[in-house]
Scaffold this motif. Sequence first.
Motif, PDB file in Angstrom:
ATOM      1  N   THR A 127       0.828  -1.210   0.000  1.00 51.63           N
ATOM      2  CA  THR A 127       0.000   0.000   0.000  1.00 51.63           C
ATOM      3  C   THR A 127       0.859   1.255   0.000  1.00 51.63           C
ATOM      4  O   THR A 127       0.613   2.199  -0.766  1.00 51.63           O
ATOM      5  N   VAL A 128       1.886   1.279   0.837  1.00 49.20           N
ATOM      6  CA  VAL A 128       2.757   2.452   0.914  1.00 49.20           C
ATOM      7  C   VAL A 128       3.480   2.681  -0.407  1.00 49.20           C
ATOM      8  O   VAL A 128       3.590   3.824  -0.886  1.00 49.20           O
ATOM      9  N   VAL A 129       3.953   1.604  -1.027  1.00 49.60           N
ATOM     10  CA  VAL A 129       4.663   1.735  -2.305  1.00 49.60           C
ATOM     11  C   VAL A 129       3.729   2.296  -3.377  1.00 49.60           C
ATOM     12  O   VAL A 129       4.106   3.173  -4.164  1.00 49.60           O
ATOM     13  N   ALA A 142       6.851  13.444   2.054  1.00 49.68           N
ATOM     14  CA  ALA A 142       7.027  13.709   3.483  1.00 49.68           C
ATOM     15  C   ALA A 142       5.752  13.356   4.255  1.00 49.68           C
ATOM     16  O   ALA A 142       5.813  12.857   5.387  1.00 49.68           O
ATOM     17  N   ALA A 143       4.585  13.602   3.631  1.00 51.59           N
ATOM     18  CA  ALA A 143       3.313  13.268   4.277  1.00 51.59           C
ATOM     19  C   ALA A 143       3.201  11.762   4.504  1.00 51.59           C
ATOM     20  O   ALA A 143       2.720  11.308   5.556  1.00 51.59           O
ATOM     21  N   LEU A 144       3.665  10.971   3.512  1.00 55.49           N
ATOM     22  CA  LEU A 144       3.634   9.520   3.669  1.00 55.49           C
ATOM     23  C   LEU A 144       4.473   9.077   4.860  1.00 55.49           C
ATOM     24  O   LEU A 144       4.061   8.223   5.643  1.00 55.49           O
ATOM     25  N   VAL A 145       5.670   9.656   4.968  1.00 48.33           N
ATOM     26  CA  VAL A 145       6.524   9.341   6.115  1.00 48.33           C
ATOM     27  C   VAL A 145       5.835   9.804   7.402  1.00 48.33           C
ATOM     28  O   VAL A 145       5.877   9.115   8.434  1.00 48.33           O
ATOM     29  N   GLY A 146       5.180  10.979   7.334  1.00 47.83           N
ATOM     30  CA  GLY A 146       4.437  11.481   8.494  1.00 47.83           C
ATOM     31  C   GLY A 146       3.313  10.548   8.902  1.00 47.83           C
ATOM     32  O   GLY A 146       3.044  10.384  10.104  1.00 47.83           O
ATOM     33  N   TYR A 147       2.653   9.925   7.909  1.00 39.92           N
ATOM     34  CA  TYR A 147       1.604   8.957   8.227  1.00 39.92           C
ATOM     35  C   TYR A 147       2.193   7.772   8.984  1.00 39.92           C
ATOM     36  O   TYR A 147       1.522   7.165   9.840  1.00 39.92           O
TER      37      TYR A 147
END
Length: 206
Positions: A127-129, A142-147
């Motif tokens: 999902t992340v990929v 950056a938002a993905l890392v923040g999630y």
Amino acid sequence: MDFKPLITLLAIVNPLAIVPFFIHYTQGFSPAQRQRTVLISAFTAFAVIATCALIGLQILAFFNISLASFQVGGGMLLLTSALSMLNARPAEAKVNDQDLSDTSARTSIAVVPLAIPLLTGPASMSTVVIYADQAKTFFQHAALVGYGVVIALATAICFTLAEPIARFLGQTGINVMTRLMGLILAALAVEVMANGLVKLFPALLG
């Protein structure tokens, strides 16, 4: 800001559903040992999500896998996870009784199996990929890392309050929550697969 990746990740990771496993694995632990397990599990879940967000696409390129194929495969994993959750089981694979009785395994339960694969397994990684490919700017990445940070915090809170949560919700409440998240996840899985299939077979658009 698009919060769909966060909603999807929360549905897959679903730390509430892992609370009974956390209680089971940490029986006999001192408060300090239990707190250390909470911190390591939360950090490991964040590390997995952040790694997939930052270099997941490069890993796909290394193995010469197209994102469309990965979307279809990842969507199938999500759907399998959703079906499992609709039966009131956590999304990812579980360990067997032999794993529980292994003393050496109990010393590292914060990483395996609590963080991987109970919290972050193949479905959450894929999902992340997939969402990392849709991120076009630095801030979206950056938002993905923040999630990942949000997932880690949710995990830490659920594990820290594991016993009160289990007493308040009961097994029935946890099962209801798991089924609700599974229903949401099933709809998101179909959407991910549909996007991948359209890329693989443009004729589907008519």
